[in-house]
Design a protein around this motif. Structure first.
Motif, PDB file in Angstrom:
ATOM      1  N   ARG A 192     -47.019  46.493  -0.605  1.00  0.00           N
ATOM      2  CA  ARG A 192     -46.318  45.688  -1.608  1.00  0.00           C
ATOM      3  C   ARG A 192     -44.852  46.094  -1.737  1.00  0.00           C
ATOM      4  N   ARG A 193     -44.588  47.369  -1.446  1.00  0.00           N
ATOM      5  CA  ARG A 193     -43.212  47.843  -1.553  1.00  0.00           C
ATOM      6  C   ARG A 193     -42.294  47.153  -0.527  1.00  0.00           C
ATOM      7  N   TRP A 194     -42.909  46.688   0.586  1.00  0.00           N
ATOM      8  CA  TRP A 194     -42.110  46.000   1.617  1.00  0.00           C
ATOM      9  C   TRP A 194     -41.420  44.773   1.014  1.00  0.00           C
ATOM     10  N   LEU A 195     -42.187  44.011   0.227  1.00  0.00           N
ATOM     11  CA  LEU A 195     -41.608  42.808  -0.396  1.00  0.00           C
ATOM     12  C   LEU A 195     -40.455  43.175  -1.317  1.00  0.00           C
ATOM     13  N   LYS A 196     -40.691  44.240  -2.114  1.00  0.00           N
ATOM     14  CA  LYS A 196     -39.639  44.671  -3.042  1.00  0.00           C
ATOM     15  C   LYS A 196     -38.388  45.074  -2.277  1.00  0.00           C
ATOM     16  N   LEU A 197     -38.590  45.899  -1.232  1.00  0.00           N
ATOM     17  CA  LEU A 197     -37.461  46.360  -0.431  1.00  0.00           C
ATOM     18  C   LEU A 197     -36.682  45.173   0.137  1.00  0.00           C
ATOM     19  N   HIS A 198     -37.428  44.213   0.630  1.00  0.00           N
ATOM     20  CA  HIS A 198     -36.751  43.109   1.325  1.00  0.00           C
ATOM     21  C   HIS A 198     -36.078  42.119   0.380  1.00  0.00           C
ATOM     22  N   ARG A 199     -36.282  42.304  -0.927  1.00  0.00           N
ATOM     23  CA  ARG A 199     -35.494  41.486  -1.863  1.00  0.00           C
ATOM     24  C   ARG A 199     -34.030  41.879  -1.832  1.00  0.00           C
ATOM     25  N   VAL A 200     -33.749  43.041  -1.263  1.00  0.00           N
ATOM     26  CA  VAL A 200     -32.356  43.483  -1.092  1.00  0.00           C
ATOM     27  C   VAL A 200     -31.536  42.433  -0.338  1.00  0.00           C
ATOM     28  N   VAL A 201     -32.215  41.616   0.440  1.00  0.00           N
ATOM     29  CA  VAL A 201     -31.509  40.596   1.215  1.00  0.00           C
ATOM     30  C   VAL A 201     -30.722  39.640   0.302  1.00  0.00           C
ATOM     31  N   TYR A 202     -31.190  39.431  -0.933  1.00  0.00           N
ATOM     32  CA  TYR A 202     -30.435  38.550  -1.841  1.00  0.00           C
ATOM     33  C   TYR A 202     -29.073  39.163  -2.139  1.00  0.00           C
ATOM     34  N   ALA A 203     -29.086  40.471  -2.392  1.00  0.00           N
ATOM     35  CA  ALA A 203     -27.815  41.163  -2.666  1.00  0.00           C
ATOM     36  C   ALA A 203     -26.920  41.126  -1.431  1.00  0.00           C
ATOM     37  N   ALA A 204     -27.523  41.331  -0.263  1.00  0.00           N
ATOM     38  CA  ALA A 204     -26.727  41.308   0.976  1.00  0.00           C
ATOM     39  C   ALA A 204     -26.083  39.937   1.152  1.00  0.00           C
ATOM     40  N   GLY A 205     -26.847  38.884   0.872  1.00  0.00           N
ATOM     41  CA  GLY A 205     -26.319  37.522   0.999  1.00  0.00           C
ATOM     42  C   GLY A 205     -25.158  37.303   0.041  1.00  0.00           C
ATOM     43  N   ALA A 206     -25.337  37.756  -1.205  1.00  0.00           N
ATOM     44  CA  ALA A 206     -24.273  37.568  -2.202  1.00  0.00           C
ATOM     45  C   ALA A 206     -23.018  38.344  -1.794  1.00  0.00           C
ATOM     46  N   LEU A 207     -23.196  39.566  -1.307  1.00  0.00           N
ATOM     47  CA  LEU A 207     -22.044  40.367  -0.881  1.00  0.00           C
ATOM     48  C   LEU A 207     -21.348  39.730   0.323  1.00  0.00           C
ATOM     49  N   ALA A 208     -22.144  39.175   1.233  1.00  0.00           N
ATOM     50  CA  ALA A 208     -21.558  38.545   2.421  1.00  0.00           C
ATOM     51  C   ALA A 208     -20.711  37.341   2.009  1.00  0.00           C
ATOM     52  N   VAL A 209     -21.206  36.567   1.041  1.00  0.00           N
ATOM     53  CA  VAL A 209     -20.440  35.408   0.576  1.00  0.00           C
ATOM     54  C   VAL A 209     -19.151  35.869  -0.124  1.00  0.00           C
ATOM     55  N   LEU A 210     -19.250  36.923  -0.934  1.00  0.00           N
ATOM     56  CA  LEU A 210     -18.054  37.458  -1.591  1.00  0.00           C
ATOM     57  C   LEU A 210     -17.024  37.935  -0.558  1.00  0.00           C
ATOM     58  N   HIS A 211     -17.526  38.618   0.452  1.00  0.00           N
ATOM     59  CA  HIS A 211     -16.691  39.091   1.564  1.00  0.00           C
ATOM     60  C   HIS A 211     -15.870  37.927   2.130  1.00  0.00           C
ATOM     61  N   PHE A 212     -16.513  36.808   2.310  1.00  0.00           N
ATOM     62  CA  PHE A 212     -15.860  35.623   2.874  1.00  0.00           C
ATOM     63  C   PHE A 212     -14.859  35.025   1.867  1.00  0.00           C
ATOM     64  N   ILE A 213     -15.301  34.876   0.613  1.00  0.00           N
ATOM     65  CA  ILE A 213     -14.419  34.282  -0.408  1.00  0.00           C
ATOM     66  C   ILE A 213     -13.141  35.104  -0.562  1.00  0.00           C
ATOM     67  N   TRP A 214     -13.310  36.427  -0.566  1.00  0.00           N
ATOM     68  CA  TRP A 214     -12.154  37.294  -0.828  1.00  0.00           C
ATOM     69  C   TRP A 214     -11.214  37.428   0.354  1.00  0.00           C
ATOM     70  N   LEU A 215     -11.623  37.011   1.526  1.00  0.00           N
ATOM     71  CA  LEU A 215     -10.728  37.233   2.661  1.00  0.00           C
ATOM     72  C   LEU A 215      -9.886  36.015   3.008  1.00  0.00           C
ATOM     73  N   VAL A 216     -10.268  34.816   2.550  1.00  0.00           N
ATOM     74  CA  VAL A 216      -9.487  33.651   2.965  1.00  0.00           C
ATOM     75  C   VAL A 216      -8.174  33.585   2.198  1.00  0.00           C
ATOM     76  N   LYS A 217      -7.191  32.933   2.825  1.00  0.00           N
ATOM     77  CA  LYS A 217      -5.868  32.857   2.224  1.00  0.00           C
ATOM     78  C   LYS A 217      -5.753  31.725   1.221  1.00  0.00           C
TER      79      LYS A 217
END
Lengths: 329, 200
Positions: free
Chosen positions: B141-166
């Motif tokens: 069951r911990r696998w599911l919990k661990l893999h929820r981290v992907v939501y945070a990774a997705g949000a950070l990746a989008v922020l990374h993109f938003i913050w880099l454009v001119k």
């Protein structure tokens, strides 16, 4: 700031100093032709089509004197004309080359007004007529940390401004790019607050390094590089060198400038190339030189150090004596 | 779907997702690109984000439309996303920074968009490692919990993109909207199943 009267306006370089390179290339045009006569000759300059522009060679260009040229490897024409920031045609680097064919660089007029004794809306032919075309081989450093070496063809900005007799109140020069959604489809979206605006202090504008370019690589300026008339200020980041100019306004107050309006923390009015003042989001210490390396070798080209004032410190640092360049970035 | 059929689809997916990079490398080799390092950086980054969102779309699509056949592709998409993220980071470190680790530390520490991108990459790392069936079994069951981290990774990746454009925010905002929809669907599902449990 030196007054206009004391600023040095460069004369025409010695004609008898004939560059061998030029001699071999174009024997028949050894004499310096004026910009106007070259346009009369065959009427091909400022061609009607992009294809014509590619082959439009500018005859009789005065070779660049040593202080206005670098012997560094030049960026190939193909890259200098295909990798451009010109948001009027889209925000992608390849958008201008793909889309700028809609721009009609002729007929073209430029309004020169504000604090001048002789304002007017001047057809580009008349604007250029009294001047000899000069070559200038300059480094171009983009604020995005890439750079090129480009042989421009143009006229000194200072000599042109002097003809309009700036008044004693003329402390700044403001420039504007054309606004025309048909010719510049990128303007249909409000990515920037059109028109694109740039500006210089009067002493910067009068500096002999500052030119208005009408060509590059011995040819008429391609649309994507800012045809038919663009500014080139080699000691400042590329965005200062405004393209496709339709208005030159002399004024007492510091003008608004597009990127400074857009993000004042990131882009200053001066925008002098300075490796010691980072852009808030990236380092300005180094730059990627876009040169002739091709294929996989281009992937492993090391970045090179960025120089203060883009390597023109000796010529321009004096303009900023006493100015805190960290605050006035 | 037969096992052979599934394998064939998986192989096709991998090839299709690798094709854009292969094409860019061909063009770079041909000397067509003015700044190939930038092009490779942008392409790998954008495909990492696209594939991450695609992997996040699998479960909602399965739930809403009952497309159970999609389930096996979630891991493949996730691993392809990680592969592109790894190439994105490697391009930046090797070709852009020339393995200058001091510059890397400065970038990560001082430039917010790089901090966000680097964090997203670090978060994806354990997910890629634990993506195997063996780890799934071991973690239970911990696998599911661990893999929820992907939501945070997705949000950070989008922020990374938003913050880099001119100036042109269209693309990053499109990805932000897609991510919001995908997370919204999940939140809705979680809320409904909790209510169903409470009601029972």
């Amino acid at each position: 700031m030196p007054s206009l009267r004391s600023a040095q306006i460069p004369g025409i370089p010695e004609r008898e100093v004939t560059d061998e390179r030029l001699f071999l290339r174009r024997r028949e045009f050894l004499r310096a032709a004026s910009a106007a006569s070259l346009m009369a000759a065959g009427g091909i300059a400022f061609g009607e089509t992009a294809e014509a522009a590619l082959t439009d060679e500018l005859p009789g260009v005065l070779p660049a004197p040593p202080q206005f040229r670098t012997d560094e490897e030049q960026t190939p024409w193909s890259k200098a004309t295909s990798y451009n920031n010109f948001y009027e045609f889209g925000t992608g680097k390849d958008d201008p080359a793909a889309r700028a064919h809609t721009l009609r660089p002729r007929p073209w007029s430029v309004a020169v007004d504000g604090e001048v004794a002789r304002p007017g809306v001047v057809p580009i032919e008349d604007l250029l007529r009294p001047h000899a075309l000069e070559e200038r081989i300059y480094r171009l450093r983009c604020v995005e940390a890439w750079s090129m070496v480009i042989p421009w063809v143009g006229i000194p900005l200072g000599a042109l401004l002097a003809r309009f007799e700036p008044t004693s109140k003329a402390r700044y020069v403001a420039f504007e790019t054309l606004v025309d959604r048909e010719q510049m489809p990128g303007q249909r979206r409000r990515v920037l607050d059109w028109p694109y605006r740039e500006g210089l202090r009067m002493d910067e504008a009068m500096h002999p390094l500052a030119i208005l370019a009408v060509g590059m690589y011995g040819r008429v300026l391609p649309n994507q590089n800012g045809a038919p008339l663009r500014l080139v200020v080699p000691w400042k980041y590329g965005f200062k060198s405004i393209k496709s100019i339709v208005r030159i306004h002399l004024q007492e107050k510091q003008p608004r400038t597009t990127w400074n309006d857009e993000a004042p923390r990131e882009y200053g009015f001066y925008a002098n190339v300075n490796p010691e003042v980072d852009h808030p989001r990236w380092s300005q210490a180094r730059e990627r030189r876009i040169g002739g390396a091709s294929g996989f070798s281009a992937l492993f080209e090391q970045k090179i150090a960025t120089l203060p004032f883009n390597g023109y410190a000796e010529q321009v640092a004096g303009l900023y004596a006493g100015l805190d360049l960290r605050r006035n970035f | 779907m037969t096992k052979a059929g599934r394998m064939a689809w998986q192989a096709a997916l991998v090839i299709a997702c690798a094709a854009p990079l292969a094409w860019l490398i061909v063009r770079a080799a041909g000397g067509e690109l003015a700044e190939p390092v930038e092009d490779i950086t942008h392409l790998t980054g954008e495909w990492a984000l696209r594939l991450l969102l695609a992997s996040l779309a699998v479960t909602p699509l399965r739930r809403i439309f009952g497309w159970r056949g999609l389930a096996p592709f979630r891991r493949t998409l996730g691993l392809l996303a990680f592969g592109y993220a790894l190439l994105h980071f490697a391009t930046y470190l090797a070709l852009d920074l020339g393995f200058d680790f001091a510059a890397l530390a400065e970038d990560v520490g001082e430039r917010l968009y790089i901090t966000a991108g680097f964090a997203a990459f670090l978060l994806l790392l354990p997910l890629a490692i634990t993506s195997t069936r063996g780890w799934q079994r071991r973690l239970g069951r911990r696998w599911l919990k661990l893999h929820r981290v992907v939501y945070a990774a997705g949000a950070l990746a989008v922020l990374h993109f938003i913050w880099l454009v001119k100036a042109d925010l269209r693309d990053p905002l499109l990805y932000a909207a897609l991510l919001a929809v995908l997370l919204g669907v999940r939140a809705h599902h979680a809320w409904r199943s909790r209510r169903a449990r409470a009601g029972a």
